[in-house]
Scaffold this active site. Sequence first.
Site, mmCIF file in Angstrom:
data_model
loop_
_atom_site.group_PDB
_atom_site.id
_atom_site.type_symbol
_atom_site.label_atom_id
_atom_site.label_comp_id
_atom_site.label_asym_id
_atom_site.label_seq_id
_atom_site.Cartn_x
_atom_site.Cartn_y
_atom_site.Cartn_z
ATOM 1 N N SER A 15 -8.658 -105.071 18.873
ATOM 2 C CA SER A 15 -9.764 -105.981 18.546
ATOM 3 C C SER A 15 -9.511 -107.426 18.991
ATOM 4 C CB SER A 15 -10.072 -105.923 17.051
ATOM 5 O OG SER A 15 -10.574 -104.644 16.737
ATOM 6 N N THR A 42 -10.204 -103.021 8.627
ATOM 7 C CA THR A 42 -9.783 -101.715 9.116
ATOM 8 C C THR A 42 -8.927 -101.023 8.068
ATOM 9 O OG1 THR A 42 -8.875 -100.548 11.039
ATOM 10 C CG2 THR A 42 -7.730 -102.561 10.377
ATOM 11 N N LYS A 58 -11.154 -100.608 4.165
ATOM 12 C CA LYS A 58 -12.598 -100.579 4.403
ATOM 13 C C LYS A 58 -13.412 -100.302 3.133
ATOM 14 C CE LYS A 58 -12.927 -99.179 9.271
ATOM 15 N NZ LYS A 58 -13.553 -98.208 10.179
ATOM 16 N N ASP A 86 -19.705 -99.165 12.821
ATOM 17 C CA ASP A 86 -19.193 -97.942 13.469
ATOM 18 C C ASP A 86 -20.313 -96.996 13.924
ATOM 19 O OD1 ASP A 86 -16.501 -98.587 13.466
ATOM 20 O OD2 ASP A 86 -16.110 -97.660 11.532
ATOM 21 N N ALA A 103 -13.554 -84.669 8.355
ATOM 22 C CA ALA A 103 -14.475 -85.184 7.340
ATOM 23 C C ALA A 103 -13.862 -86.396 6.643
ATOM 24 C CB ALA A 103 -14.786 -84.086 6.329
ATOM 25 N N GLY A 104 -13.186 -87.261 7.439
ATOM 26 C CA GLY A 104 -12.562 -88.452 6.876
ATOM 27 C C GLY A 104 -13.469 -89.674 7.016
#
Length: 291
Positions: A22, A67, A71, A111, A135-136
């Site tokens: 970033s 991050t 989050k 996102d 599925a995170g």
Amino acid sequence: MNITGTTRFVTLLGHPVAHSLSPLIHNTAFQAQGLDFVYTASPVAADRVEAAVLGLKALGAAGANVTIPHKQAVLPLMDTLSDRAQAIGAVNTIVCQQADGTVRLHGDNTDPLGFLDPLRGRTDLRAAEMLIWGAGGAARAVVYGLLTEFHPARLTLVARTPAKAKVLAADFAHLDANSALRVRAWNEATTAVRGSRLLVNTTPLGMHGRFEQATPWESSADFTPSHTVYDLVYTPHPTRLLREAAARGSAIIGGLPMLVGQAAASYQQWTGQAMPTDVVFAALADLGFTA
Ligand code: NAP
């Protein structure tokens, strides 16, 4: 870069942050546009998240990215939240909004915007069958993006811990007008893989390091030219999954456009400018990151 007394700053709150791309992405864009901004990375311990977020207000930051692993933790610290951040349950972008001498923190999650960028104009995906491996946290942004943009007929979550995926599906039931979401274990997913137009990997399988030789789907004979296979992993590119899918004639998309796309959507909110993404992709390519 010329940092002066008027330079505005944006920082990344996470732990660890040292390897984040970033700072490179945003500082390249600030410089290319001659904006008086700088982007830094701040390693923040779990018990310092609130102090760090309130510090943004006190220090006059333009905003921040958030991050792993913070989050979710920053969400209750926001004064306002976008619908996206609320639905996903996580914030990746904080905008410090100044009004009447006070600063209010607005939390967003860019996102899903980055994820959808490479799928813009794909009218064939409207009401299509789709599947996600994993599925995170990233899967939540992907599910939000797919449900709101394409209203899929079927959205199968393939998870090694189905109980977690069921919680995810329940969390998004209010956006799932077609009752598209369902959960499958890996050994029950072959029919769904074969029948889906879009397949998305949100697991770390295939990522540089210990998972590099791995793939979320071993039976590459199931891939056809009707599939688009999208891997959120951006290093290496292409991953084993994408190499095998391309060899079977599937369209493939790697994770770098999502990374840049989510950054561009945050940048726009801090600066009011569109990120010059061509310059950013060129800077990333110089470091070996290709799309
Ligand atoms: P996460 O919250 O830890 O979720 C990872 C998911 O993958 C979980 O469902 C986990 O299952 C599953 N998983 C992990 N190892 C597995 C294995 N060996 N076999 C099967 N399933 C496995 O991580 P995340 O934040 O969602 O990130 C996931 C990936 O997406 C990472 O590679 C990350 O770099 C990438 N990503 C890319 C972007 C981008 O901009 N391109 C953005 C975000 C994330 P369990 O719940 O059972 O552990």
